[in-house]
Structure formats: C-alpha cells, structure tokens
Scaffold this motif. Sequence first.
Motif, PDB file in Angstrom:
ATOM      1  N   UNK A   1     -29.068  -5.779 -27.106  1.00  0.00           N
ATOM      2  CA  UNK A   1     -30.346  -5.087 -26.888  1.00  0.00           C
ATOM      3  C   UNK A   1     -30.260  -4.202 -25.640  1.00  0.00           C
ATOM      4  N   UNK A   2     -30.873  -3.023 -25.730  1.00  0.00           N
ATOM      5  CA  UNK A   2     -30.816  -2.073 -24.623  1.00  0.00           C
ATOM      6  C   UNK A   2     -29.636  -1.130 -24.709  1.00  0.00           C
TER       7      UNK A   2
ATOM      8  N   UNK B   1     -26.955   1.201 -27.601  1.00  0.00           N
ATOM      9  CA  UNK B   1     -26.850   1.744 -28.952  1.00  0.00           C
ATOM     10  C   UNK B   1     -25.464   2.351 -29.121  1.00  0.00           C
ATOM     11  N   UNK B   2     -25.029   2.422 -30.369  1.00  0.00           N
ATOM     12  CA  UNK B   2     -23.725   3.016 -30.638  1.00  0.00           C
ATOM     13  C   UNK B   2     -23.874   4.534 -30.722  1.00  0.00           C
ATOM     14  N   UNK B   3     -22.747   5.204 -30.754  1.00  0.00           N
ATOM     15  CA  UNK B   3     -22.766   6.661 -30.854  1.00  0.00           C
ATOM     16  C   UNK B   3     -23.377   7.099 -32.177  1.00  0.00           C
ATOM     17  N   UNK B   4     -23.092   6.369 -33.238  1.00  0.00           N
ATOM     18  CA  UNK B   4     -23.655   6.688 -34.547  1.00  0.00           C
ATOM     19  C   UNK B   4     -25.177   6.579 -34.521  1.00  0.00           C
ATOM     20  N   UNK B   5     -25.696   5.489 -33.913  1.00  0.00           N
ATOM     21  CA  UNK B   5     -27.148   5.304 -33.823  1.00  0.00           C
ATOM     22  C   UNK B   5     -27.787   6.402 -32.976  1.00  0.00           C
ATOM     23  N   UNK B   6     -27.124   6.754 -31.866  1.00  0.00           N
ATOM     24  CA  UNK B   6     -27.680   7.789 -30.988  1.00  0.00           C
ATOM     25  C   UNK B   6     -27.747   9.131 -31.720  1.00  0.00           C
ATOM     26  N   UNK B   7     -26.699   9.488 -32.430  1.00  0.00           N
ATOM     27  CA  UNK B   7     -26.717  10.745 -33.181  1.00  0.00           C
ATOM     28  C   UNK B   7     -27.803  10.726 -34.260  1.00  0.00           C
TER      29      UNK B   7
ATOM     30  N   UNK C   1     -41.027   9.763 -32.539  1.00  0.00           N
ATOM     31  CA  UNK C   1     -41.321   9.937 -31.116  1.00  0.00           C
ATOM     32  C   UNK C   1     -40.404   9.042 -30.294  1.00  0.00           C
ATOM     33  N   UNK C   2     -40.401   9.276 -28.994  1.00  0.00           N
ATOM     34  CA  UNK C   2     -39.538   8.492 -28.103  1.00  0.00           C
ATOM     35  C   UNK C   2     -39.939   7.025 -28.119  1.00  0.00           C
ATOM     36  N   UNK C   3     -41.236   6.754 -28.181  1.00  0.00           N
ATOM     37  CA  UNK C   3     -41.706   5.361 -28.178  1.00  0.00           C
ATOM     38  C   UNK C   3     -41.249   4.636 -29.449  1.00  0.00           C
ATOM     39  N   UNK C   4     -41.358   5.306 -30.606  1.00  0.00           N
ATOM     40  CA  UNK C   4     -40.962   4.687 -31.869  1.00  0.00           C
ATOM     41  C   UNK C   4     -39.459   4.412 -31.885  1.00  0.00           C
ATOM     42  N   UNK C   5     -38.686   5.360 -31.390  1.00  0.00           N
ATOM     43  CA  UNK C   5     -37.230   5.182 -31.339  1.00  0.00           C
ATOM     44  C   UNK C   5     -36.878   4.039 -30.394  1.00  0.00           C
ATOM     45  N   UNK C   6     -37.560   3.959 -29.242  1.00  0.00           N
ATOM     46  CA  UNK C   6     -37.297   2.891 -28.277  1.00  0.00           C
ATOM     47  C   UNK C   6     -37.604   1.531 -28.885  1.00  0.00           C
ATOM     48  N   UNK C   7     -38.709   1.435 -29.645  1.00  0.00           N
ATOM     49  CA  UNK C   7     -39.043   0.163 -30.293  1.00  0.00           C
ATOM     50  C   UNK C   7     -38.016  -0.201 -31.365  1.00  0.00           C
ATOM     51  N   UNK C   8     -37.605   0.768 -32.157  1.00  0.00           N
ATOM     52  CA  UNK C   8     -36.699   0.484 -33.267  1.00  0.00           C
ATOM     53  C   UNK C   8     -35.314   0.076 -32.786  1.00  0.00           C
TER      54      UNK C   8
ATOM     55  N   UNK D   1     -34.988   1.207 -23.544  1.00  0.00           N
ATOM     56  CA  UNK D   1     -36.052   1.479 -22.575  1.00  0.00           C
ATOM     57  C   UNK D   1     -36.686   2.822 -22.912  1.00  0.00           C
ATOM     58  N   UNK D   2     -38.024   2.930 -22.828  1.00  0.00           N
ATOM     59  CA  UNK D   2     -38.682   4.196 -23.189  1.00  0.00           C
ATOM     60  C   UNK D   2     -38.266   5.373 -22.298  1.00  0.00           C
ATOM     61  N   UNK D   3     -38.069   5.125 -20.987  1.00  0.00           N
ATOM     62  CA  UNK D   3     -37.659   6.222 -20.084  1.00  0.00           C
ATOM     63  C   UNK D   3     -36.268   6.728 -20.460  1.00  0.00           C
ATOM     64  N   UNK D   4     -35.403   5.791 -20.767  1.00  0.00           N
ATOM     65  CA  UNK D   4     -34.035   6.156 -21.154  1.00  0.00           C
ATOM     66  C   UNK D   4     -34.041   6.955 -22.459  1.00  0.00           C
ATOM     67  N   UNK D   5     -34.860   6.524 -23.407  1.00  0.00           N
ATOM     68  CA  UNK D   5     -34.949   7.233 -24.687  1.00  0.00           C
ATOM     69  C   UNK D   5     -35.485   8.640 -24.489  1.00  0.00           C
ATOM     70  N   UNK D   6     -36.496   8.799 -23.625  1.00  0.00           N
ATOM     71  CA  UNK D   6     -37.038  10.139 -23.346  1.00  0.00           C
ATOM     72  C   UNK D   6     -35.979  11.036 -22.731  1.00  0.00           C
ATOM     73  N   UNK D   7     -35.190  10.495 -21.808  1.00  0.00           N
ATOM     74  CA  UNK D   7     -34.122  11.281 -21.177  1.00  0.00           C
ATOM     75  C   UNK D   7     -33.051  11.675 -22.199  1.00  0.00           C
TER      76      UNK D   7
END
Length: 197
Positions: A117-118, A120-126, A140-147, A151-157
């Motif tokens: 947790x926290x 992700x693989x390169x495939x997931x990130x792409x 959205x960034x929040x939905x991706x962070x939950x799925x 962290x929401x800040x990291x996902x937004x960045x």
Amino acid sequence: MGKVMSIVSRQINRFNVENRAHRVLERDKPVPAPKYESNIRDMERTMELDPKFLERLNKKDEALDQRLKSVYVTSEDKFIDYGIKRKEAGDDKSLPLDRRTPEDFEFGYKEPHRVAPGRCTLRQALKFITDHQAEPEKWTAAKIADEYKLKPELTENILKYFRSYSIYIPDIKQKESILTQTKRKLLSDSSNKIKDE
C-alpha cells in the motif's frame, strides 16, 4: 615529447647493464635493508633477555628439519570420483533443449505480484495517468488515490508533472489531396502567367 623521454630514459637505464650486473653478483653479501628504530630496540631487548638468541636464530634446527621431512601431503580428488559415479548411475543432467534467449519484460524489469500500500507499479501509474488524461472528470486525483491506496498529495503531483505520450498518425489520403490541390493551383497559376505573356 613523452615518447622521446621514455626512449631516452630506457637507453640510460640499459647503458652498461652487463658490467653493473656482474659487479652486483661479485659482491659477497647483499646489503641488508635498513632497519627501523623500533626493530633495533626490540632486538636489543631480546639480546638482553637471551644472549644466545642470535646464534639460535642463525643456526639450523635439526629437530624441526626432521619433522618437516616427515610431513607428506597427499591429495584425494573427490570431484573425479563423483563425476564417474554420476555417469555410472545414469544421473547425467542433459543440457536444455530450448536455447533461445528469454523474452524481455514489457517495461524492462519483472513486475512484482504483490504491491505494498502506498506504492504502485509502472504499469499501474501509466494506466491511471492515461485514464486521467482521457477523462479528467471521471478519474480525479482523489478517486485514483482511493483505488490505488496512494497519498492524495502524491497522486496530484504525479498527475500534474507526468503525462503519457499521445500518438498522432496523419492520414495519407488527406496529405495526397492537399498536394494535388497545391499542384493544380501552381499549374493554373503558371498557365495564367503564360497566357498573359
């Protein structure tokens, strides 16, 4: 300049080599290396404790010499025996029949089966980057962070600073039609010029 200097220094070092070598060989005893002061002090202390130490040090010890002569080393090569036994038992391992090189992984490395947790693989990130690019309202960034449990800040960045490439393939037929239109225009312009002259 360096090559010239090395040639000159080599010739100087080799000058009169035989005579110098004979002189060194004719000496009775080679000159011993200089001793450190600490070694000299240790030797003096040893001589004070045992005056016959130098005599025993320079004299051949017959008992040690006899013990050394009685030592014999024999070798038993086990590897050859194991190889022969393996061949006799029919346990000879054959070479692999498939000699092709293994295929490379898609992203250049083997992806893990389980992702902490926290992370992700390169495939997931792409995948989530391209999903966000295609439908930013849905992904959205929040939905991706939950799925993906990020962290929401990291996902937004990640979504802010990273993009996936979009491929644009031009239509060849459209390109050809543009070229023919320009050719017609050029031809009509040139024919009008000829008529005017």
